[in-house]
Design a protein around this motif. Structure first.
Motif, PDB file in Angstrom:
ATOM      1  N   GLU A 236      28.719  33.393  36.239  1.00  0.00           N
ATOM      2  CA  GLU A 236      28.378  34.230  37.389  1.00  0.00           C
ATOM      3  C   GLU A 236      29.099  33.766  38.644  1.00  0.00           C
ATOM      4  OE1 GLU A 236      24.274  35.102  37.750  1.00  0.00           O
ATOM      5  OE2 GLU A 236      24.222  36.004  35.742  1.00  0.00           O
ATOM      6  N   SER A 237      29.160  32.472  38.879  1.00  0.00           N
ATOM      7  CA  SER A 237      29.854  31.982  40.076  1.00  0.00           C
ATOM      8  C   SER A 237      31.359  32.213  39.957  1.00  0.00           C
ATOM      9  CB  SER A 237      29.548  30.504  40.304  1.00  0.00           C
ATOM     10  OG  SER A 237      29.990  29.717  39.219  1.00  0.00           O
ATOM     11  N   ARG A 238      31.895  32.100  38.732  1.00  0.00           N
ATOM     12  CA  ARG A 238      33.323  32.325  38.559  1.00  0.00           C
ATOM     13  C   ARG A 238      33.693  33.776  38.829  1.00  0.00           C
ATOM     14  NH1 ARG A 238      36.531  31.839  32.895  1.00  0.00           N
ATOM     15  NH2 ARG A 238      35.349  33.765  32.570  1.00  0.00           N
ATOM     16  N   PHE A 239      32.849  34.708  38.408  1.00  0.00           N
ATOM     17  CA  PHE A 239      33.178  36.107  38.654  1.00  0.00           C
ATOM     18  C   PHE A 239      33.141  36.419  40.149  1.00  0.00           C
ATOM     19  CE2 PHE A 239      32.919  40.691  38.751  1.00  0.00           C
ATOM     20  CZ  PHE A 239      33.878  41.025  37.806  1.00  0.00           C
ATOM     21  N   ASP A 240      32.228  35.820  40.871  1.00  0.00           N
ATOM     22  CA  ASP A 240      32.214  36.001  42.322  1.00  0.00           C
ATOM     23  C   ASP A 240      33.510  35.491  42.943  1.00  0.00           C
ATOM     24  OD1 ASP A 240      29.684  37.133  42.284  1.00  0.00           O
ATOM     25  OD2 ASP A 240      28.652  35.215  42.571  1.00  0.00           O
ATOM     26  N   ARG A 241      34.021  34.358  42.445  1.00  0.00           N
ATOM     27  CA  ARG A 241      35.298  33.828  42.946  1.00  0.00           C
ATOM     28  C   ARG A 241      36.450  34.765  42.591  1.00  0.00           C
ATOM     29  NH1 ARG A 241      33.292  29.054  40.792  1.00  0.00           N
ATOM     30  NH2 ARG A 241      34.835  29.075  39.096  1.00  0.00           N
ATOM     31  N   MET A 242      36.395  35.363  41.415  1.00  0.00           N
ATOM     32  CA  MET A 242      37.440  36.307  41.008  1.00  0.00           C
ATOM     33  C   MET A 242      37.548  37.458  42.005  1.00  0.00           C
ATOM     34  SD  MET A 242      36.895  36.689  36.896  1.00  0.00           S
ATOM     35  CE  MET A 242      37.449  35.448  35.721  1.00  0.00           C
ATOM     36  N   LEU A 243      36.415  37.956  42.441  1.00  0.00           N
ATOM     37  CA  LEU A 243      36.410  39.038  43.419  1.00  0.00           C
ATOM     38  C   LEU A 243      37.038  38.576  44.732  1.00  0.00           C
ATOM     39  CD1 LEU A 243      32.880  40.553  42.746  1.00  0.00           C
ATOM     40  CD2 LEU A 243      35.092  41.541  42.102  1.00  0.00           C
ATOM     41  N   ASP A 244      36.715  37.363  45.143  1.00  0.00           N
ATOM     42  CA  ASP A 244      37.287  36.822  46.381  1.00  0.00           C
ATOM     43  C   ASP A 244      38.801  36.629  46.265  1.00  0.00           C
ATOM     44  OD1 ASP A 244      34.768  36.724  47.513  1.00  0.00           O
ATOM     45  OD2 ASP A 244      34.431  34.617  46.988  1.00  0.00           O
ATOM     46  N   LEU A 245      39.266  36.363  45.052  1.00  0.00           N
ATOM     47  CA  LEU A 245      40.687  36.063  44.842  1.00  0.00           C
ATOM     48  C   LEU A 245      41.538  37.297  44.534  1.00  0.00           C
ATOM     49  CD1 LEU A 245      40.291  32.792  42.730  1.00  0.00           C
ATOM     50  CD2 LEU A 245      41.154  32.969  45.082  1.00  0.00           C
ATOM     51  N   GLY A 246      40.920  38.485  44.514  1.00  0.00           N
ATOM     52  CA  GLY A 246      41.726  39.693  44.365  1.00  0.00           C
ATOM     53  C   GLY A 246      41.606  40.422  43.049  1.00  0.00           C
ATOM     54  N   ALA A 247      40.498  40.266  42.337  1.00  0.00           N
ATOM     55  CA  ALA A 247      40.336  40.954  41.060  1.00  0.00           C
ATOM     56  C   ALA A 247      40.392  42.466  41.210  1.00  0.00           C
ATOM     57  CB  ALA A 247      39.012  40.547  40.406  1.00  0.00           C
ATOM     58  N   LEU A 248      39.846  42.980  42.319  1.00  0.00           N
ATOM     59  CA  LEU A 248      39.876  44.435  42.537  1.00  0.00           C
ATOM     60  C   LEU A 248      41.301  44.952  42.665  1.00  0.00           C
ATOM     61  CD1 LEU A 248      36.910  45.141  44.990  1.00  0.00           C
ATOM     62  CD2 LEU A 248      37.236  46.119  42.722  1.00  0.00           C
ATOM     63  N   ASP A 249      42.135  44.232  43.378  1.00  0.00           N
ATOM     64  CA  ASP A 249      43.535  44.649  43.526  1.00  0.00           C
ATOM     65  C   ASP A 249      44.252  44.659  42.188  1.00  0.00           C
ATOM     66  OD1 ASP A 249      43.333  45.018  46.257  1.00  0.00           O
ATOM     67  OD2 ASP A 249      43.920  42.950  46.729  1.00  0.00           O
ATOM     68  N   GLU A 250      43.928  43.698  41.327  1.00  0.00           N
ATOM     69  CA  GLU A 250      44.543  43.673  40.001  1.00  0.00           C
ATOM     70  C   GLU A 250      44.150  44.905  39.196  1.00  0.00           C
ATOM     71  OE1 GLU A 250      45.073  38.903  39.058  1.00  0.00           O
ATOM     72  OE2 GLU A 250      43.535  40.056  37.992  1.00  0.00           O
ATOM     73  N   VAL A 251      42.887  45.273  39.255  1.00  0.00           N
ATOM     74  CA  VAL A 251      42.429  46.452  38.524  1.00  0.00           C
ATOM     75  C   VAL A 251      43.118  47.704  39.060  1.00  0.00           C
ATOM     76  CG1 VAL A 251      40.433  47.898  37.995  1.00  0.00           C
ATOM     77  CG2 VAL A 251      40.223  45.415  37.895  1.00  0.00           C
ATOM     78  N   LYS A 252      43.283  47.779  40.367  1.00  0.00           N
ATOM     79  CA  LYS A 252      43.991  48.926  40.955  1.00  0.00           C
ATOM     80  C   LYS A 252      45.414  49.021  40.420  1.00  0.00           C
ATOM     81  CE  LYS A 252      41.529  48.989  45.407  1.00  0.00           C
ATOM     82  NZ  LYS A 252      41.653  48.722  46.874  1.00  0.00           N
ATOM     83  N   ARG A 253      46.111  47.869  40.361  1.00  0.00           N
ATOM     84  CA  ARG A 253      47.495  47.869  39.867  1.00  0.00           C
ATOM     85  C   ARG A 253      47.554  48.256  38.392  1.00  0.00           C
ATOM     86  NH1 ARG A 253      47.784  43.069  42.889  1.00  0.00           N
ATOM     87  NH2 ARG A 253      47.891  41.776  41.004  1.00  0.00           N
ATOM     88  N   LEU A 254      46.581  47.789  37.635  1.00  0.00           N
ATOM     89  CA  LEU A 254      46.559  48.106  36.211  1.00  0.00           C
ATOM     90  C   LEU A 254      46.290  49.594  35.989  1.00  0.00           C
ATOM     91  CD1 LEU A 254      46.686  46.862  33.341  1.00  0.00           C
ATOM     92  CD2 LEU A 254      44.191  46.692  33.425  1.00  0.00           C
TER      93      LEU A 254
END
Length: 327
Positions: A236-254
């Motif tokens: 759970e804490s790792r997924f929160d960090r993923m969001l902070d590090l740009g996971a949404l932008d990666e999904v947009k690019r994909l």
């Protein structure tokens, strides 16, 4: 070579994969268990190299969402087979194994950056059980599928659906069809394209086992088995960090690539959920909770697989245990 790319191809006057890796270190474990950090620690202590053994971390674009090692970590030791596959490719266990063979046969894993070759530990780390099995036990050879054959059956899947292709397979290769669910489009297509390209059933190909790429006698096998409650907290804490590090932008690019949703990369945890939230089909809090739940379920499946499929040669570790005691 006539019609196939296999472990028996001739490379440099000898069979590919002939030089098996000695003193290999295999580190398996569920997602978020700390296995990448352990591999990096061992690589630094022993002057080793790290080879990705996780199906999703091989894809480009999804750096953060697949928890691939960050640039600072990649700089601390040589890493191979991370982010080298475009998401439009349906990367398979066989393709991964061939990539490992190439690293072995061209001397990349043994070569010092400044020139001469020498024995250095090769550390295979990841969470894909079938990769570890292929590495340690060998894998069935498969024919090389011409692109036009691959494209044809993927088009047919899209146009006719899995159930119709299952009926075709039932007529052409009933033994395989009886083992597959009519909804399992990817495996149905795989069986049809192998039959189309080679004239032989995929069961015939699977019956011929290849040879291991590691020397089992000198290898060290580790599997991390974290406490369930601690693993959930890490997830759970790792997924929160993923969001902070740009996971949404990666999904947009994909998503912008317009790829077939049935491709493996499109099924990475977080892609479907976050893209639904960005399309206003789901609230972001709900999407995030679904991502965390899916990751917890995935970790549970991995843990179960490792517990039942990995033999007694695998040393069971808790996060923080020092594997150097086993050397």
């Amino acid at each position: 070579m006539s019609g196939m790319e296999t472990s028996r191809q001739e490379v440099g006057g000898r069979q590919a994969g002939e030089g098996r890796v000695k003193n290999a270190i295999l580190i398996a474990g569920p997602t978020a268990s700390g296995k990448s950090a352990l591999a990096l620690d061992l690589a630094e202590r022993k002057g080793g190299v790290i080879v990705n053994t996780d199906s999703m971390q091989g894809y480009s674009v999804l750096d953060v969402l697949t928890a691939r090692p960050a640039a600072a970590e990649l700089a601390r030791a040589p890493h191979f087979l991370y982010g080298h596959v475009h998401p439009s490719t349906a990367y398979s266990t066989g393709a991964w194994l061939r990539d490992v063979m190439k690293l072995i046969d061209d001397g990349t894993l043994a070569r010092r950056p400044d020139g001469p070759a020498f024995e250095r530990p090769v550390i295979f780390v990841g969470g894909t059980g079938l990769y570890f099995r292929a590495l340690a036990e060998g894998i069935s050879e498969m024919p090389d599928i011409p692109q036009q054959v691959r494209d044809r059956w993927r088009y047919e899947l899209k146009e006719q659906g899995a159930a119709k292709l299952h009926r075709i397979l039932l007529h052409e290769d009933s033994a395989v069809a009886m083992q597959l669910k009519p909804t399992d489009g990817q495996r149905i297509v795989r069986a049809l394209e192998v039959l189309d390209a080679s004239g032989r059933s995929i069961l015939e190909w699977q019956a011929a086992r290849g040879r291991p790429l590691i020397d089992r006698d000198s290898a060290r096998f580790f599997v991390i088995e974290p406490d369930r409650a601690a693993l959930v907290e890490r997830i759970e804490s790792r997924f929160d960090r993923m969001l902070d590090l740009g996971a949404l932008d990666e999904v947009k690019r994909l998503v912008a690539l317009g790829l077939d949703p049935d491709l493996p990369a499109m099924k990475a945890i977080g892609v479907r959920e976050l893209s639904a939230a960005m399309a206003d089909d789901l609230s972001f809090p709900e999407a995030i909770e679904r991502c965390k739940a899916a990751t917890r379920q995935y970790a549970k499946r991995q843990t179960t697989w490792f517990r039942h499929q990995l033999g007694p040669e695998w040393l069971r570790l808790q996060p923080g245990d020092d594997p150097n005691k086993a050397f």
